[in-house]
Design a protein around this motif. Structure first.
Motif, PDB file in Angstrom:
ATOM      1  N   SER A   1       8.438  16.075   0.211  1.00 17.59           N
ATOM      2  CA  SER A   1      10.059  16.359  -0.565  1.00 17.59           C
ATOM      3  C   SER A   1       9.452  16.810  -1.981  1.00 17.59           C
ATOM      4  CB  SER A   1      10.806  16.408   0.684  1.00 17.59           C
ATOM      5  OG  SER A   1      10.978  14.670  -0.138  1.00 17.59           O
ATOM      6  N   GLU A   2       9.472  15.591  -2.484  1.00 16.15           N
ATOM      7  CA  GLU A   2       9.214  15.769  -3.743  1.00 16.15           C
ATOM      8  C   GLU A   2       7.981  16.238  -4.307  1.00 16.15           C
ATOM      9  OE1 GLU A   2       9.685  14.679  -7.909  1.00 16.15           O
ATOM     10  OE2 GLU A   2       9.920  13.305  -6.200  1.00 16.15           O
ATOM     11  N   ALA A   3       8.140  17.605  -5.333  1.00 16.92           N
ATOM     12  CA  ALA A   3       7.585  18.534  -5.588  1.00 16.92           C
ATOM     13  C   ALA A   3       6.387  18.184  -7.346  1.00 16.92           C
ATOM     14  CB  ALA A   3       8.793  20.037  -6.698  1.00 16.92           C
ATOM     15  N   ASP A   4       6.900  16.749  -7.653  1.00 15.61           N
ATOM     16  CA  ASP A   4       6.098  16.322  -8.368  1.00 15.61           C
ATOM     17  C   ASP A   4       4.563  15.895  -8.248  1.00 15.61           C
ATOM     18  OD1 ASP A   4       7.416  17.544 -10.568  1.00 15.61           O
ATOM     19  OD2 ASP A   4       8.383  15.476 -11.481  1.00 15.61           O
ATOM     20  N   TYR A   5       4.287  15.761  -6.618  1.00 14.04           N
ATOM     21  CA  TYR A   5       3.464  15.130  -6.426  1.00 14.04           C
ATOM     22  C   TYR A   5       2.646  16.254  -5.546  1.00 14.04           C
ATOM     23  CZ  TYR A   5       5.923  10.944  -5.823  1.00 14.04           C
ATOM     24  OH  TYR A   5       6.459   9.042  -5.855  1.00 14.04           O
TER      25      TYR A   5
ATOM     26  N   ILE B   1      -7.434  12.345  -7.369  1.00 11.91           N
ATOM     27  CA  ILE B   1      -6.943  13.457  -6.108  1.00 11.91           C
ATOM     28  C   ILE B   1      -6.409  12.994  -5.004  1.00 11.91           C
ATOM     29  CG2 ILE B   1      -7.500  15.150  -4.274  1.00 11.91           C
ATOM     30  CD1 ILE B   1      -9.434  16.433  -6.415  1.00 11.91           C
ATOM     31  N   VAL B   2      -6.851  11.398  -4.160  1.00 10.67           N
ATOM     32  CA  VAL B   2      -6.817  10.514  -3.065  1.00 10.67           C
ATOM     33  C   VAL B   2      -5.295   9.878  -3.525  1.00 10.67           C
ATOM     34  CG1 VAL B   2      -7.110   8.529  -2.748  1.00 10.67           C
ATOM     35  CG2 VAL B   2      -9.223  10.125  -2.834  1.00 10.67           C
TER      36      VAL B   2
ATOM     37  N   LEU C   1       0.268  10.399  -2.201  1.00  8.30           N
ATOM     38  CA  LEU C   1       1.475  10.135  -2.858  1.00  8.30           C
ATOM     39  C   LEU C   1       2.475  11.718  -1.611  1.00  8.30           C
ATOM     40  CD1 LEU C   1       1.708  10.264  -6.203  1.00  8.30           C
ATOM     41  CD2 LEU C   1       2.817   8.967  -4.654  1.00  8.30           C
ATOM     42  N   LYS C   2       1.782  13.297  -1.450  1.00  4.92           N
ATOM     43  CA  LYS C   2       2.360  14.398  -1.284  1.00  4.92           C
ATOM     44  C   LYS C   2       2.320  13.921   0.657  1.00  4.92           C
ATOM     45  CE  LYS C   2      -1.579  17.532  -0.369  1.00  4.92           C
ATOM     46  NZ  LYS C   2      -1.339  18.546   0.271  1.00  4.92           N
ATOM     47  N   ILE C   3       1.832  13.202   1.668  1.00  8.11           N
ATOM     48  CA  ILE C   3       1.800  13.082   2.468  1.00  8.11           C
ATOM     49  C   ILE C   3       3.256  12.372   2.594  1.00  8.11           C
ATOM     50  CG2 ILE C   3       0.879  12.153   4.262  1.00  8.11           C
ATOM     51  CD1 ILE C   3      -2.334  12.981   3.340  1.00  8.11           C
TER      52      ILE C   3
ATOM     53  N   PRO D   1       0.731  -1.333   0.100  1.00  7.95           N
ATOM     54  CA  PRO D   1      -0.027   0.045  -0.029  1.00  7.95           C
ATOM     55  C   PRO D   1       0.575   1.461  -0.287  1.00  7.95           C
ATOM     56  CG  PRO D   1      -0.389  -1.383   1.626  1.00  7.95           C
ATOM     57  CD  PRO D   1       0.562  -1.615   1.097  1.00  7.95           C
ATOM     58  N   SER D   2       1.893   0.958   0.096  1.00 12.11           N
ATOM     59  CA  SER D   2       3.401   2.483   0.354  1.00 12.11           C
ATOM     60  C   SER D   2       3.736   2.776  -1.113  1.00 12.11           C
ATOM     61  CB  SER D   2       3.823   2.755   1.508  1.00 12.11           C
ATOM     62  OG  SER D   2       3.238   2.476   2.703  1.00 12.11           O
ATOM     63  N   ASP D   3       3.422   1.603  -1.597  1.00 14.42           N
ATOM     64  CA  ASP D   3       4.452   1.863  -2.660  1.00 14.42           C
ATOM     65  C   ASP D   3       3.945   3.214  -3.839  1.00 14.42           C
ATOM     66  OD1 ASP D   3       5.671   1.663  -5.597  1.00 14.42           O
ATOM     67  OD2 ASP D   3       5.444  -0.755  -5.370  1.00 14.42           O
ATOM     68  N   LEU D   4       4.795   3.887  -3.836  1.00 11.01           N
ATOM     69  CA  LEU D   4       5.045   4.431  -4.395  1.00 11.01           C
ATOM     70  C   LEU D   4       4.717   5.295  -5.962  1.00 11.01           C
ATOM     71  CD1 LEU D   4       7.521   7.736  -2.826  1.00 11.01           C
ATOM     72  CD2 LEU D   4       5.355   6.906  -1.819  1.00 11.01           C
ATOM     73  N   LYS D   5       5.706   5.038  -6.665  1.00 12.91           N
ATOM     74  CA  LYS D   5       5.709   4.647  -8.021  1.00 12.91           C
ATOM     75  C   LYS D   5       4.688   3.564  -8.679  1.00 12.91           C
ATOM     76  CE  LYS D   5       7.535   5.608 -12.201  1.00 12.91           C
ATOM     77  NZ  LYS D   5       7.408   6.939 -12.472  1.00 12.91           N
ATOM     78  N   THR D   6       3.874   3.362  -8.129  1.00 13.23           N
ATOM     79  CA  THR D   6       2.391   2.439  -8.204  1.00 13.23           C
ATOM     80  C   THR D   6       1.172   3.579  -8.276  1.00 13.23           C
ATOM     81  OG1 THR D   6       3.661  -0.105  -7.673  1.00 13.23           O
ATOM     82  CG2 THR D   6       0.884   0.601  -7.724  1.00 13.23           C
ATOM     83  N   MET D   7       1.810   3.671  -6.661  1.00 11.71           N
ATOM     84  CA  MET D   7       0.104   5.336  -6.953  1.00 11.71           C
ATOM     85  C   MET D   7       0.599   6.245  -7.851  1.00 11.71           C
ATOM     86  SD  MET D   7      -0.207   6.648  -3.134  1.00 11.71           S
ATOM     87  CE  MET D   7       0.495   4.583  -2.200  1.00 11.71           C
TER      88      MET D   7
END
Length: 232
Positions: A83-87, A71-72, A77-79, A48-54
């Motif tokens: 620090s990731e600008a694209d999110y 949006i969800v 991702l931003k939570i 559930p925490s896989d950033l790239k998949t999300m």
């Protein structure tokens, strides 16, 4: 020894997960979006925490214009990685599109968060070009009474000019075109062509001639110039 046994037992799962992700990515790149989404969702259930998949799932939701869903994903991702600008940029983009398709009163309540998301992206990545383009669009389209500002749009256009001359001239041309100052827009699109010669620069000038300046022959000539340049 125990550590070795654990790795040995987990190894097939790790390989399976990796190959599953690669399969989903290939489906996505082949534009088989629905199939890719199913595989990515399966991966996310396992991790559930896989950033790239999300991120892929957010992008797919955006392509399907499912803004609430996008949006969800982007909010998570931003939570998870603030620090990731694209999110922040993608979250602001999805929220902005939802605002655009909502009624005026609801949209106005969302604009500040949209702006702050793009501003956050720029704060995290001072060279973020897309976030500046997004803010330009907001500031020229909003009425002044609710936060629109041509001068702020110009400010971000000037920043783009320093980061990328082509984007700077294109954005300035876009602003001038929006406010129906077509001759000035023409000059900036020509500067964009000289600065980089991208297809977009030629296309923007051709569209201006054809759709705004009633000069279809000029539009045709510009596109022919680009085609000849590509063939050389």
């Amino acid at each position: 020894m125990k550590h070795f046994i654990l790795v040995f037992l987990l190894y097939p799962i790790m390989i399976w997960s990796q190959s599953d992700f690669e399969r989903a990515e290939k489906l996505y790149k082949a534009n088989k979006i629905d199939q890719a989404e199913l595989v990515f969702e399966s991966i996310l259930r396992s991790n559930p925490s896989d950033l790239k998949t999300m991120e892929y799932l957010g992008d797919i939701a955006g392509q399907n214009r499912s803004w609430d869903k996008a949006i969800v994903y982007y909010k998570k991702l931003k939570i998870l990685k603030p620090s990731e600008a694209d999110y922040h940029y993608k979250y602001g983009g999805a929220l902005g599109m939802k605002a655009k398709e909502s009624n005026k009163f609801r949209a106005l309540g969302m604009i500040d968060e949209v702006k702050s998301s793009f501003e956050k992206a720029i704060n995290l990545n001072p060279k973020h070009i897309q976030a500046r383009w997004a803010l330009i669009e907001i500031y020229i389209q909003l009425p002044g009474i609710v936060g629109g500002s041509e001068s702020k749009a110009m400010k971000y256009s000037d920043e783009l000019l320093r980061l990328s001359p082509v984007d700077g001239y294109l954005s300035r041309g876009h602003i001038e075109e929006y406010f129906k100052r077509y001759k000035v827009a023409e000059l900036h699109y020509k500067k964009a062509i000289l600065a980089g010669g991208s297809k977009t620069s030629y296309q923007k000038l051709a569209d201006l001639y054809k759709n705004k300046m009633s000069a279809p022959e000029k539009a045709k000539s510009i596109l022919e110039t680009y085609n000849n340049k590509v063939q050389d």
